[in-house]
Design a protein around this motif. Sequence first.
Motif, short mmCIF file in Angstrom:
data_model
loop_
_atom_site.label_atom_id
_atom_site.label_comp_id
_atom_site.label_asym_id
_atom_site.label_seq_id
_atom_site.Cartn_x
_atom_site.Cartn_y
_atom_site.Cartn_z
N GLU A 22 0.81 -1.22 0.00
CA GLU A 22 0.00 0.00 0.00
C GLU A 22 0.84 1.27 0.00
O GLU A 22 0.37 2.32 -0.42
CB GLU A 22 -0.94 0.00 1.21
CG GLU A 22 -2.07 -1.01 1.11
CD GLU A 22 -3.11 -0.81 2.21
OE1 GLU A 22 -3.08 0.26 2.86
OE2 GLU A 22 -3.92 -1.72 2.40
N PHE A 23 2.08 1.18 0.48
CA PHE A 23 2.92 2.37 0.55
C PHE A 23 3.97 2.39 -0.57
O PHE A 23 4.83 3.28 -0.59
CB PHE A 23 3.61 2.43 1.92
CG PHE A 23 2.64 2.46 3.07
CD1 PHE A 23 1.93 3.62 3.36
CD2 PHE A 23 2.43 1.34 3.84
CE1 PHE A 23 1.02 3.65 4.41
CE2 PHE A 23 1.52 1.37 4.89
CZ PHE A 23 0.81 2.52 5.17
N TYR A 38 -0.91 -4.14 -10.39
CA TYR A 38 -2.32 -3.94 -10.72
C TYR A 38 -2.61 -2.54 -11.24
O TYR A 38 -3.73 -2.25 -11.67
CB TYR A 38 -3.19 -4.23 -9.50
CG TYR A 38 -3.04 -5.64 -8.97
CD1 TYR A 38 -3.64 -6.70 -9.63
CD2 TYR A 38 -2.28 -5.89 -7.84
CE1 TYR A 38 -3.49 -8.00 -9.18
CE2 TYR A 38 -2.13 -7.19 -7.37
CZ TYR A 38 -2.74 -8.24 -8.04
OH TYR A 38 -2.58 -9.52 -7.59
N SER A 39 -1.62 -1.66 -11.19
CA SER A 39 -1.84 -0.28 -11.64
C SER A 39 -2.14 -0.20 -13.13
O SER A 39 -2.78 0.75 -13.60
CB SER A 39 -0.60 0.58 -11.33
OG SER A 39 -0.38 0.65 -9.95
N ASP A 47 -7.30 -1.83 -16.18
CA ASP A 47 -8.40 -0.89 -16.29
C ASP A 47 -9.72 -1.64 -16.22
O ASP A 47 -9.75 -2.85 -15.98
CB ASP A 47 -8.30 -0.07 -17.58
CG ASP A 47 -8.24 -0.97 -18.82
OD1 ASP A 47 -8.81 -2.08 -18.79
OD2 ASP A 47 -7.61 -0.56 -19.82
N LEU A 48 -10.83 -0.94 -16.45
CA LEU A 48 -12.15 -1.54 -16.28
C LEU A 48 -12.46 -2.62 -17.32
O LEU A 48 -13.44 -3.34 -17.19
CB LEU A 48 -13.23 -0.46 -16.33
CG LEU A 48 -13.29 0.48 -15.10
CD1 LEU A 48 -14.35 1.53 -15.31
CD2 LEU A 48 -13.57 -0.32 -13.84
N SER A 49 -11.61 -2.73 -18.35
CA SER A 49 -11.88 -3.74 -19.38
C SER A 49 -11.76 -5.16 -18.85
O SER A 49 -12.30 -6.10 -19.43
CB SER A 49 -10.92 -3.55 -20.57
OG SER A 49 -9.58 -3.81 -20.17
N VAL A 50 -11.06 -5.34 -17.72
CA VAL A 50 -10.91 -6.68 -17.17
C VAL A 50 -12.14 -7.10 -16.37
O VAL A 50 -12.35 -8.29 -16.11
CB VAL A 50 -9.66 -6.79 -16.27
CG1 VAL A 50 -8.41 -6.39 -17.03
CG2 VAL A 50 -9.81 -5.94 -15.01
#
Length: 228
Positions: free
Chosen positions: A68-69, A77-78, A81-84
């Motif tokens: 997280e840091f 995972y950056s 996008d929403l296509s997955v």
Amino acid sequence: MLGHHYTHTFLETAVASVNAGCNLELSYGMRNNVFMHIPQALAMGNITLQMLRDRVRPLFYTRMRLGEFDPPAMNPYSSLDLSVVQSPEHRNLSLEAAVKSFVLLKNVRGTLPLWARDLSGQRLAVVGPFADNPRVLFGDYAPVPEPQYIYTPRRGLEILGANVSFTAGCSEPRCQRYSRAELVRVVGAADMVLICLGTGVDVETEAKDRSDLSLPGHQLELLQDAVQ
């Protein structure tokens, strides 16, 4: 602990929880939650600063191990996008998981599985409050996907090309109002009947327990009428 009368105030609950080793509170939607009273407990001497640090330390170690840091560039995972979301690959994996998780208790005369090639000449009746109601198919804490991706028993069989007749018998799992005449009409004209019964979150969920293990409302009557 408040609900079970172990403590009487949020302050007492915070003190008891920290002393017992609890370091995380599920307080969705609560602005004035239990752990917001920790500073007061600390000021009153009910807990020590060292104890508080001991409780917090594992939380930050876990967050660090989860990345997280870390800089965003280090997060694999950056790039997603929403296509997955609801992608064909993920839907196929969900289907595989669903197929492999079914438990067959009894298969009289080899009735199952139902093969699409054998359904063209069959008249199927799909009945019950869970037969074609997407809303009741999901359990507690389950995400609800887009309606176009929800396959009820009725929709699944229709996609296979089966000649499907349908009636819910009762519109919701509690089954307080039951239409016996409609059920008998649909079932009586069928070669095969699939009965979809159960409870769902309308009947049982967290903080909502059943008083017994019976089918809700008229569901047992619906089942008996279909069998007869």
